[in-house]
Design an enzyme around this catalytic site. Structure first.
Site, PDB file in Angstrom:
ATOM      1  N   LYS A  45       5.905   5.548  -1.177  1.00  0.00           N
ATOM      2  CA  LYS A  45       6.758   6.329  -0.277  1.00  0.00           C
ATOM      3  C   LYS A  45       8.208   6.361  -0.772  1.00  0.00           C
ATOM      4  O   LYS A  45       9.023   7.123  -0.261  1.00  0.00           O
ATOM      5  CB  LYS A  45       6.698   5.784   1.156  1.00  0.00           C
ATOM      6  N   ASP A 104      -4.193  -0.241   8.102  1.00  0.00           N
ATOM      7  CA  ASP A 104      -3.040   0.668   8.092  1.00  0.00           C
ATOM      8  C   ASP A 104      -3.068   1.608   9.299  1.00  0.00           C
ATOM      9  O   ASP A 104      -2.064   1.772   9.991  1.00  0.00           O
ATOM     10  CB  ASP A 104      -3.055   1.477   6.783  1.00  0.00           C
ATOM     11  N   HIS A 106      -5.925   4.112  -0.280  1.00  0.00           N
ATOM     12  CA  HIS A 106      -5.936   3.712   1.135  1.00  0.00           C
ATOM     13  C   HIS A 106      -6.027   4.899   2.097  1.00  0.00           C
ATOM     14  O   HIS A 106      -6.255   4.702   3.286  1.00  0.00           O
ATOM     15  CB  HIS A 106      -4.743   2.800   1.478  1.00  0.00           C
ATOM     16  N   HIS A 165       0.809  -1.223   0.000  1.00  0.00           N
ATOM     17  CA  HIS A 165       0.000   0.000   0.000  1.00  0.00           C
ATOM     18  C   HIS A 165       0.844   1.277   0.000  1.00  0.00           C
ATOM     19  O   HIS A 165       0.476   2.260  -0.614  1.00  0.00           O
ATOM     20  CB  HIS A 165      -0.999   0.009   1.166  1.00  0.00           C
TER      21      HIS A 165
HETATM   22  P1  C2E Z   1       1.829   6.156   8.660  1.00  0.00           P
HETATM   23  O1  C2E Z   1       2.738   6.514   9.797  1.00  0.00           O
HETATM   24  O2  C2E Z   1       1.918   4.747   8.153  1.00  0.00           O
HETATM   25  O3  C2E Z   1       0.347   6.479   9.116  1.00  0.00           O
HETATM   26  C1  C2E Z   1      -0.757   6.013   8.362  1.00  0.00           C
HETATM   27  C2  C2E Z   1      -2.048   6.670   8.802  1.00  0.00           C
HETATM   28  O4  C2E Z   1      -2.351   6.320  10.151  1.00  0.00           O
HETATM   29  C3  C2E Z   1      -2.017   8.196   8.798  1.00  0.00           C
HETATM   30  O5  C2E Z   1      -2.280   8.703   7.500  1.00  0.00           O
HETATM   31  C4  C2E Z   1      -3.153   8.520   9.761  1.00  0.00           C
HETATM   32  O6  C2E Z   1      -4.416   8.355   9.128  1.00  0.00           O
HETATM   33  C5  C2E Z   1      -3.035   7.405  10.784  1.00  0.00           C
HETATM   34  N1  C2E Z   1      -2.248   7.868  11.958  1.00  0.00           N
HETATM   35  C6  C2E Z   1      -0.941   7.684  12.215  1.00  0.00           C
HETATM   36  N2  C2E Z   1      -0.592   8.232  13.383  1.00  0.00           N
HETATM   37  C7  C2E Z   1      -1.708   8.795  13.891  1.00  0.00           C
HETATM   38  C8  C2E Z   1      -2.019   9.518  15.107  1.00  0.00           C
HETATM   39  O7  C2E Z   1      -1.136   9.737  15.955  1.00  0.00           O
HETATM   40  N3  C2E Z   1      -3.306   9.913  15.284  1.00  0.00           N
HETATM   41  C9  C2E Z   1      -4.278   9.666  14.368  1.00  0.00           C
HETATM   42  N4  C2E Z   1      -5.545  10.080  14.597  1.00  0.00           N
HETATM   43  N5  C2E Z   1      -4.034   9.010  13.198  1.00  0.00           N
HETATM   44  C10 C2E Z   1      -2.774   8.578  12.989  1.00  0.00           C
HETATM   45  P2  C2E Z   1      -1.783  10.170   7.127  1.00  0.00           P
HETATM   46  O8  C2E Z   1      -2.096  11.132   8.220  1.00  0.00           O
HETATM   47  O9  C2E Z   1      -2.343  10.493   5.778  1.00  0.00           O
HETATM   48  O10 C2E Z   1      -0.208  10.064   7.024  1.00  0.00           O
HETATM   49  C11 C2E Z   1       0.402   9.370   5.963  1.00  0.00           C
HETATM   50  C12 C2E Z   1       1.854   9.184   6.255  1.00  0.00           C
HETATM   51  O11 C2E Z   1       2.479  10.475   6.372  1.00  0.00           O
HETATM   52  C13 C2E Z   1       2.177   8.477   7.564  1.00  0.00           C
HETATM   53  O12 C2E Z   1       2.105   7.090   7.409  1.00  0.00           O
HETATM   54  C14 C2E Z   1       3.596   9.007   7.832  1.00  0.00           C
HETATM   55  O13 C2E Z   1       4.545   8.322   7.039  1.00  0.00           O
HETATM   56  C15 C2E Z   1       3.518  10.443   7.340  1.00  0.00           C
HETATM   57  N6  C2E Z   1       3.160  11.347   8.448  1.00  0.00           N
HETATM   58  C16 C2E Z   1       1.922  11.754   8.798  1.00  0.00           C
HETATM   59  N7  C2E Z   1       1.987  12.621   9.838  1.00  0.00           N
HETATM   60  C17 C2E Z   1       3.303  12.761  10.137  1.00  0.00           C
HETATM   61  C18 C2E Z   1       4.032  13.532  11.115  1.00  0.00           C
HETATM   62  O14 C2E Z   1       3.474  14.289  11.915  1.00  0.00           O
HETATM   63  N8  C2E Z   1       5.402  13.425  11.103  1.00  0.00           N
HETATM   64  C19 C2E Z   1       6.058  12.606  10.235  1.00  0.00           C
HETATM   65  N9  C2E Z   1       7.373  12.506  10.304  1.00  0.00           N
HETATM   66  N10 C2E Z   1       5.398  11.847   9.309  1.00  0.00           N
HETATM   67  C20 C2E Z   1       4.045  11.934   9.256  1.00  0.00           C
HETATM   68 FE    FE Z   2      -0.053   5.531   3.083  1.00  0.00          FE
HETATM   69 FE    FE Z   3       0.850   3.007   5.749  1.00  0.00          FE
END
Ligand code: C2E
Ligand code: FE
Ligand code: FE
Ligand code: SIN
Ligand code: SIN
Length: 407
Positions: free
Chosen positions: A254, A348, A305, A250
């Site tokens: 990245k 995810d 996704h 998925h």
């Molecule tokens: P990921 O870390 O695999 O997170 C996937 C999805 O899980 C996120 O999609 C979000 O919907 C949910 N998620 C993850 N952590 C949290 C959280 O603490 N609270 C809530 N409510 N949901 C959470 P999203 O937001 O579209 O982010 C996509 C990707 O972008 C993330 O994949 C990560 O790689 C990056 N990302 C998002 N926010 C941050 C951040 O604040 N800092 C960094 N370094 N990367 C981020």
């Molecule tokens: Fe993603």
């Molecule tokens: Fe993911």
């Protein structure tokens, strides 16, 4: 079904079985199919498959008509168990010597034999093992791939009997096909994991456990939904096979996000998050030459996704996926979002919440469960959340099976 002329019912069955086996991509559905066919051929009530891993055998698959319902998964499937080669176990002996072992009564084994029956599974489960047929599975190059063990042959009146001598012959034919298919399934997992290692982790010490978890969560959530919907078993097997691998990919997009953003310890700026959103589009584009249903599903999942049920996710996409200036547009919503992507969204986010990230600590599972339930009907498809909540023991077993320090 193949429509080749078959002079013999059993040969015909094996040809059909091989045909379906060759269409499967993921090692779990390949093992499931092999066991089902082997049990049908020999009348066995139960069976398991162990796969060779260095000098050990890893418990890889189990079926048991007496203990488990056939259309749902049991958490036992995800238990992490290995046996040494040789060293007195039946399966270990078969793997070490290459011998096929026919046993009429596991509890009446000659004590001078170099192997003995391990009663611990029977003791834990209350199952009574009697007859056993244990056979090594080899690859085309004659390497030991694993061992298949069939348990409790039954006659027409479901009474337990010894395995018939011809069962060994039939099983050998199937085992030859099985070895090739299993190797292909393992290779597919391996390739997907390597691709993800490059795309998302960029860290050779990473094991890909989180990618494996998301794949397994999706397969199990789908299976539960299909069971509730009464989906045709053939369709279930094929969809489950695809989603297991497609979900692992998925986040393959990245690969286009820089390390400074991906591994940033803190919160992203709006501009950085705009870059992150592109991972859906660049991931989907990798599947442009769609040669199979697996490619189509991989594209659906990569692209969708992060869409939300209520229509507030991304990417939407304007003007279209293949345009050189494709960018996020009006999001999709509800059932317009492909089912596979609606399932992957739940898997995810659950995995992201319950594991540490560069930007956050892991949450306690209970808190993650409440977030999923609160967001049912807004972020997530309620039908998917319901299926997820139905299978919490399996979800837990998967978390334990694929840990970040394991395989
Ligand atoms: P990921 O870390 O695999 O997170 C996937 C999805 O899980 C996120 O999609 C979000 O919907 C949910 N998620 C993850 N952590 C949290 C959280 O603490 N609270 C809530 N409510 N949901 C959470 P999203 O937001 O579209 O982010 C996509 C990707 O972008 C993330 O994949 C990560 O790689 C990056 N990302 C998002 N926010 C941050 C951040 O604040 N800092 C960094 N370094 N990367 C981020
Ligand atoms: Fe993603
Ligand atoms: Fe993911
Ligand atoms: C083994 O001990 O060979 C594994 C399970 C069994 O066959 O008893
Ligand atoms: C699909 O999106 O693949 C089918 C629609 C559904 O089953 O909800």
């Amino acid at each position: 079904m193949t429509s080749v002329y078959c002079p013999d019912k059993t040969i015909c069955f094996i040809l059909d079985a091989t045909d379906e086996l060759n269409r499967l991509n993921d090692v779990d559905s390949i093992l499931d199919r092999i066991l089902l066919d082997a049990r049908t051929l020999t009348g066995a009530d139960a069976g398991s498959i162990f796969l060779t891993e260095g000098n050990t055998l890893r418990f890889a698959y189990v079926q048991n008509d007496t203990l488990f319902q056939s259309d749902s998964t049991n958490a036992v499937l995800y238990q992490d168990m290995t046996l040494p080669m040789g060293e007195g176990s039946i399966v270990g002996h078969a793997a070490l010597t290459g011998e096929t072992l026919m046993i009429d009564d596991a509890y009446e084994l000659d004590p001078t034999l170099p192997y003995e029956f391990d009663k611990s599974f029977d003791e834990k489960s209350g199952y009574k093992t009697t007859s056993m047929l244990t056979m090594p599975i080899r690859s085309q190059e004659n390497r030991m791939v694993g061992v298949i063990q069939l348990i409790n042959a039954r006659n027409e009146r479901r009474k337990i009997i010894p395995f018939r001598p011809e069962s060994e012959t039939f099983l050998k034919l199937l085992a030859n096909q099985a070895g090739v298919a299993i190797q292909r399934g393992l290779l597919n997992r391996e390739l997907v994991l390597r691709m993800m290692q490059m795309a998302e982790m960029r860290d050779p010490t990473e094991t890909g456990a989180h990618v494996q978890r998301v794949g397994a969560y999706c397969a199990e959530i789908y299976q539960r939904m299909a069971q509730k919907r009464g989906t045709d078993p053939r369709e279930v097997r094929s969809y489950r096979d695809r989603i297991r691998l497609a979900a692992m990919l998925h986040d393959v997009g990245k690969v286009s996000i820089s390390d400074t953003i991906l591994k940033k310890p803190g919160k992203l700026t709006d501009e950085e998050f705009t870059c992150v959103k592109m991972h859906t589009i660049s991931g989907a584009r990798l599947f442009r030459n769609q040669t199979s249903n697996l490619d189509r599903m991989s594209m659906d999942i990569a692209l969708r996704h992060h869409e939300k049920w209520s229509g507030s996710g991304y990417p939407g996409i304007v003007p279209d996926l293949w345009s050189p200036n494709a960018r996020p547009g009006i999001p999709m919503q509800g059932r317009d979002i492909p089912l596979s992507a609606r399932i992957c969204a739940v898997a995810d986010v659950f995995d992201a919440l319950t594991t540490p990230r560069s930007y956050k600590d892991a949450w306690p599972v209970e808190k993650a469960y409440s977030v999923l339930e609160e967001e049912s009907g807004s972020h997530f498809d309620p039908e998917v959340i319901e299926a997820f909540m139905d299978i919490l023991p399996i979800i837990t077993a998967i978390r334990e099976r694929f840990q970040d320090n394991g395989l």
